[in-house]
Design an enzyme around this catalytic site. Structure first.
Site, mmCIF file in Angstrom:
data_model
loop_
_atom_site.group_PDB
_atom_site.id
_atom_site.type_symbol
_atom_site.label_atom_id
_atom_site.label_comp_id
_atom_site.label_asym_id
_atom_site.label_seq_id
_atom_site.Cartn_x
_atom_site.Cartn_y
_atom_site.Cartn_z
ATOM 1 N N GLY A 39 0.824 -1.221 0.000
ATOM 2 C CA GLY A 39 0.000 0.000 0.000
ATOM 3 C C GLY A 39 0.850 1.259 0.000
ATOM 4 O O GLY A 39 0.369 2.339 -0.328
ATOM 5 N N GLY A 40 2.119 1.120 0.386
ATOM 6 C CA GLY A 40 3.072 2.231 0.301
ATOM 7 C C GLY A 40 2.694 3.431 1.151
ATOM 8 O O GLY A 40 1.963 3.329 2.138
ATOM 9 N N CYS A 42 0.809 5.941 0.298
ATOM 10 C CA CYS A 42 -0.599 6.299 0.137
ATOM 11 C C CYS A 42 -1.489 5.661 1.209
ATOM 12 O O CYS A 42 -2.199 6.358 1.929
ATOM 13 C CB CYS A 42 -1.035 5.866 -1.262
ATOM 14 N N GLY A 179 5.686 25.105 5.352
ATOM 15 C CA GLY A 179 5.267 24.687 4.009
ATOM 16 C C GLY A 179 3.766 24.808 3.838
ATOM 17 O O GLY A 179 3.003 24.204 4.599
ATOM 18 N N GLY A 181 2.081 23.921 1.032
ATOM 19 C CA GLY A 181 1.604 23.068 -0.066
ATOM 20 C C GLY A 181 0.459 22.201 0.447
ATOM 21 O O GLY A 181 -0.062 22.417 1.550
ATOM 22 N N VAL A 182 0.097 21.197 -0.359
ATOM 23 C CA VAL A 182 -1.081 20.391 -0.001
ATOM 24 C C VAL A 182 -0.917 19.717 1.364
ATOM 25 O O VAL A 182 -1.811 19.801 2.219
ATOM 26 C CB VAL A 182 -1.357 19.315 -1.074
ATOM 27 N N ASP A 305 6.104 8.387 -7.616
ATOM 28 C CA ASP A 305 6.888 9.476 -7.025
ATOM 29 C C ASP A 305 8.371 9.402 -7.373
ATOM 30 O O ASP A 305 9.048 10.427 -7.431
ATOM 31 C CB ASP A 305 6.756 9.457 -5.490
ATOM 32 N N HIS A 438 -30.641 17.757 -9.966
ATOM 33 C CA HIS A 438 -30.972 18.764 -8.942
ATOM 34 C C HIS A 438 -31.541 18.068 -7.712
ATOM 35 O O HIS A 438 -32.335 17.143 -7.863
ATOM 36 C CB HIS A 438 -32.013 19.728 -9.510
HETATM 37 P P1 FAD Z 1 4.781 4.889 -2.462
HETATM 38 O O1 FAD Z 1 3.353 4.903 -2.164
HETATM 39 O O2 FAD Z 1 5.676 5.737 -1.642
HETATM 40 O O3 FAD Z 1 5.268 3.383 -2.375
HETATM 41 C C1 FAD Z 1 6.616 3.056 -2.528
HETATM 42 C C2 FAD Z 1 6.863 1.749 -1.811
HETATM 43 O O4 FAD Z 1 8.136 1.259 -2.198
HETATM 44 C C3 FAD Z 1 6.904 1.879 -0.297
HETATM 45 O O5 FAD Z 1 5.979 0.998 0.283
HETATM 46 C C4 FAD Z 1 8.338 1.526 0.084
HETATM 47 O O6 FAD Z 1 8.411 0.824 1.315
HETATM 48 C C5 FAD Z 1 8.738 0.634 -1.074
HETATM 49 N N1 FAD Z 1 10.192 0.591 -1.333
HETATM 50 C C6 FAD Z 1 11.042 1.642 -1.444
HETATM 51 N N2 FAD Z 1 12.271 1.211 -1.751
HETATM 52 C C7 FAD Z 1 12.208 -0.136 -1.828
HETATM 53 C C8 FAD Z 1 13.143 -1.146 -2.117
HETATM 54 N N3 FAD Z 1 14.426 -0.862 -2.408
HETATM 55 N N4 FAD Z 1 12.742 -2.446 -2.102
HETATM 56 C C9 FAD Z 1 11.440 -2.755 -1.805
HETATM 57 N N5 FAD Z 1 10.497 -1.837 -1.533
HETATM 58 C C10 FAD Z 1 10.881 -0.537 -1.563
HETATM 59 N N6 FAD Z 1 -1.613 11.640 -3.118
HETATM 60 C C11 FAD Z 1 -2.869 11.744 -3.621
HETATM 61 O O7 FAD Z 1 -3.075 11.459 -4.804
HETATM 62 N N7 FAD Z 1 -3.925 12.132 -2.835
HETATM 63 C C12 FAD Z 1 -3.750 12.454 -1.532
HETATM 64 O O8 FAD Z 1 -4.717 12.806 -0.861
HETATM 65 C C13 FAD Z 1 -2.444 12.362 -0.977
HETATM 66 N N8 FAD Z 1 -2.225 12.643 0.320
HETATM 67 C C14 FAD Z 1 -0.966 12.500 0.839
HETATM 68 C C15 FAD Z 1 -0.760 12.798 2.181
HETATM 69 C C16 FAD Z 1 0.503 12.661 2.728
HETATM 70 C C17 FAD Z 1 0.725 12.982 4.181
HETATM 71 C C18 FAD Z 1 1.581 12.196 1.922
HETATM 72 C C19 FAD Z 1 2.947 12.017 2.500
HETATM 73 C C20 FAD Z 1 1.380 11.899 0.592
HETATM 74 C C21 FAD Z 1 0.110 12.050 0.032
HETATM 75 N N9 FAD Z 1 -0.127 11.787 -1.306
HETATM 76 C C22 FAD Z 1 -1.381 11.935 -1.828
HETATM 77 C C23 FAD Z 1 0.955 11.347 -2.203
HETATM 78 C C24 FAD Z 1 0.880 9.835 -2.424
HETATM 79 O O9 FAD Z 1 0.915 9.177 -1.188
HETATM 80 C C25 FAD Z 1 2.023 9.394 -3.313
HETATM 81 O O10 FAD Z 1 2.012 10.169 -4.495
HETATM 82 C C26 FAD Z 1 1.903 7.933 -3.675
HETATM 83 O O11 FAD Z 1 1.897 7.112 -2.537
HETATM 84 C C27 FAD Z 1 3.054 7.521 -4.588
HETATM 85 O O12 FAD Z 1 2.934 6.181 -4.900
HETATM 86 P P2 FAD Z 1 4.211 5.305 -5.280
HETATM 87 O O13 FAD Z 1 3.685 3.947 -5.590
HETATM 88 O O14 FAD Z 1 5.009 6.010 -6.291
HETATM 89 O O15 FAD Z 1 5.100 5.287 -3.961
#
Ligand code: FAD
Length: 461
Positions: A39-40, A42, A179, A181-182, A305, A438
Site C-alpha cells: 500500500g506504500g 498512500c 510549508g 503546499g497540499v 513518485d 438537482h
Molecule cells: P509509495 O506509495 O511511496 O510506495 C513506494 C513503496 O516502495 C513503499 O511501500 C516503500 O516501502 C517501497 N520501497 C522503497 N524502496 C524499496 C526497495 N528498495 N525495495 C522494496 N520496496 C521498496 N496523493 C494523492 O493522490 N492524494 C492524496 O490525498 C495524498 N495525500 C498524501 C498525504 C501525505 C501525508 C503524503 C505524505 C502523501 C500524500 N499523497 C497523496 C501522495 C501519495 O501518497 C504518493 O504520491 C503515492 O503514494 C506515490 O505512490 P508510489 O507507488 O510512487 O510510492
C-alpha cells in the site's frame, strides 16, 4: 534468456501494486518486492490516513455545530475528541485496505517478496539473500520527506514529519507548519479543527501553488477566519528547540510552538536501489523516465513518485498501467496536463488543468473565464456551508476546457467529470447540454460553464 519472472515490480504503493496486478492480469508472470507495508505511502502514511483523521475532525466539528440544524441535547462544552480512538479507527481503515491489496495481489497470482530490493545487474535484483531475475523491471519506490539544507537545527528536536504526526495519540497545544503546499495545508486544517493553535510559514506569496490563485486565497481567508495564522513570503532560517526563526520583509521573526511540522516537500526514494551502478540516468534525485515511463534502459520503467513528475497516488497508478501496456507491446504515453488534484479541507478544493493565470499566459486573449458562487447553489446551502466558488477556464474559439478550479462541498467527487470531459475534448456547449441533477453541487459546474461561455449563469446575476 530465461528469467524467473516476466515482470518484477519494486515497491508496493499505488504505483507498484497496480503495476503488478495489471501485468498479472495481462498474463505476465509477475512478482512484487516490498520492504515495508503493502500500500506504500498512500495507504499507510499518506492519502488514506490523512483523510481518515480529517473525517474524524469534521465529524467533531459537525457535532459541535449540530444545534444550528435543530439538534438539541448536545452539550458542546462536553464534546471532546479522543485521539486514541480516532487513531484506532484510522488504523482499522488502513489495515482493511492493506489487506485488500494483499488479497488482490494473491488473487492475481502475483508472488510477493518481503524485503528490500537492490539491483545486482540490469535484470537481477537481490532481496535479502534471495535473487530474483526478470525480463522487465518496474521501479516504484516512491518518495520520502525532504528536509532542506538551508534550515539549521539546534537544541532539542521538536521537528516532526507527516509520518509521525499521523500516529500521535496526544495532540500538541500548538504547532508551526513549515510549508503551505497540499500536505502542510491539510495538516494545518486538521489540527486547527482538532483545537490546536496552528501557524503556517510559507516561502511563496500564496499557499497551494497548483490551485488557481482566486481559489487558494478564498481557502486561506476561510482558514484564517477559523483561527490558522499564515505568514506568506516567510523564509525559515533556523529551528532552535521549539522556536522557529524566519525572515519576512527584511525583518527577523520568531514563532514558538510545541511541535514543528516539516512539510516543504518530498524527494524521490532510491536509497539502497543501486540504480546508478547499473547505469540508470537520474534527473536530480529522480529516476529519469519518458512519457511511456521507460528509463534509459528500455526494459526498466520508473513510475510514481520516484520519477518526480507528479507526486500523486492516482498518477502513480495510471503510470503503472501505461508502463505495463508498453511492456505488453501496446505503446501508450502519459498526458500530464489532465491530472486532477484534490485538497481535503472543508469546503473541499479540486482542480484540473490550467489556472487562469497559466491559461492567459499560454492563450493570451483567447480565454473565457466563468465563475459561479457556491451561495447561489441550493445543495451547498442545504449542506450548511455555502462558502466557495466554481471557476471554469475555456478557450474562446471552440469552448474547449482548459482548466477547472472548484472550492465547495463534495468537489473532490466532482472533478472527475471535468477530467473526463477534457479527455474527450468536450466543449462548453456539450457540458451545457449535459443534464446535471438537482439538487446537487454539480449544477454549479454547468452554471460556471454557462457564465464562461455565454457570459450569463441562470442562477446568478
Ligand atoms: P509509495 O506509495 O511511496 O510506495 C513506494 C513503496 O516502495 C513503499 O511501500 C516503500 O516501502 C517501497 N520501497 C522503497 N524502496 C524499496 C526497495 N528498495 N525495495 C522494496 N520496496 C521498496 N496523493 C494523492 O493522490 N492524494 C492524496 O490525498 C495524498 N495525500 C498524501 C498525504 C501525505 C501525508 C503524503 C505524505 C502523501 C500524500 N499523497 C497523496 C501522495 C501519495 O501518497 C504518493 O504520491 C503515492 O503514494 C506515490 O505512490 P508510489 O507507488 O510512487 O510510492
Amino acid at each position: 534468456m530465461n528469467y524467473d519472472f516476466d515482470v518484477a515490480v519494486i515497491g508496493g504503493g499505488p504505483g507498484g501494486y497496480v503495476a503488478a496486478i495489471s501485468a498479472a492480469q495481462r498474463g505476465k508472470k509477475t512478482c512484487i518486492v516490498e520492504q515495508n507495508s503493502l500500500g506504500g505511502t498512500c495507504l499507510n502514511v499518506g492519502c488514506i490516513p490523512t483523510k481518515a483523521l480529517i473525517k474524524g475532525a469534521n465529524v467533531y466539528q459537525q457535532v459541535c455545530n449540530a444545534q444550528r440544524f435543530g439538534v438539541e441535547g448536545v452539550d458542546t462544552a462536553k464534546v471532546t475528541i479522543n485521539m486514541e480512538k480516532l487513531q484506532s479507527w484510522k488504523d482499522g481503515v488502513v489495515k482493511q485496505l492493506v489487506n485488500g491489496v494483499k488479497s488482490l495481489l494473491g488473487g492475481n497470482y502475483v508472488t510477493i517478496f518481503n524485503g528490500s530490493a537492490s539491483f545486482s545487474d540490469e535484470h537481477t535484483l537481490a532481496v535479502g539473500d534471495q535473487t530474483v531475475s526478470a525480463e522487465y523491471i518496474i521501479i516504484a519506490t516512491g518518495s520520502k520527506v525532504a528536509i532542506p539544507d538551508f534550515i539549521t537545527q539546534e537544541g532539542e528536536n521538536h521537528i516532526v514529519t507527516s509520518n509521525e504526526l499521523l500516529s500521535i495519540s496526544t495532540l500538541p497545544q500548538s504547532i508551526v507548519v513549515i510549508g503551505g503546499g497540499v500536505i502542510g495545508v491539510e495538516f494545518a486544517y486538521l489540527l486547527n479543527k482538532l483545537g490546536v493553535k496552528v501557524t503556517v510559514l510559507e516561502l511563496m506569496d500564496h499557499i497551494l501553488p497548483m490551485v488557481d490563485r482566486e481559489i487558494s486565497e478564498k481557502a486561506q481567508i476561510r482558514m484564517t477566519r477559523d483561527g490558522v495564522t499564515f505568514h506568506l513570503g516567510a523564509k525559515v532560517q533556523k529551528i532552535c528547540n521549539n522556536h522557529v526563526t524566519f525572515e519576512l520583509e527584511g525583518k527577523t521573526h520568531k514563532v514558538s510552538a510545541d511541535l514543528v511540522l516539516m512539510a516543504v516537500g518530498r524527494k524521490p526514494n532510491t536509497e539502497g536501489l543501486n540504480a546508478r551502478a547499473i547505469g540508470l540516468e537520474f534527473d536530480r534525485a529522480a529516476i529519469k523516465s519518458d512519457d511511456s515511463l521507460r528509463t534509459n534502459l528500455s526494459h526498466i520503467f520508473a513510475i510514481g513518485d520516484v520519477n518526480g513528475k507528479a507526486m500523486l497516488a492516482h498518477t502513480a497508478s495510471v503510470e503503472a498501467e501505461v508502463a505495463v501496456s508498453c511492456i505488453c507491446g501496446v505503446e501508450q504515453r502519459m498526458n500530464y496536463c489532465r491530472i486532477p488534484s484534490c485538497i481535503y479541507l472543508e469546503p473541499e478544493i479540486a482542480c484540473v488543468g490550467l489556472t487562469e493565470a497559466q491559461a492567459r499566459t499560454e492563450y493570451g486573449e483567447h480565454v473565457k473565464v466563468g465563475t459561479f458562487p457556491a451561495y447561489a447553489n441550493g445543495r451547498s446551502l442545504v449542506e450548511g456551508d455555502s462558502d466557495g466558488m466554481f471557476k471554469i477556464i475555456l478557450d474562446s474559439q471552440y469552448g474547449e476546457i482548459l482548466g477547472a478550479h472548484f472550492y465547495g462541498q463534495h468537489t473532490t467527487e466532482m472533478i472527475a467529470e471535468i477530467a473526463a470531459a477534457m479527455r474527450a475534448e468536450a466543449t462548453a456547449e456539450e457540458l451545457i447540454s449535459s443534464i446535471h441533477p438537482h439538487p446537487t453541487v454539480s449544477e454549479s459546474i454547468r452554471e460556471a460553464v454557462l457564465a464562461a461561455w455565454t457570459g450569463k449563469a441562470i442562477h446568478n446575476l
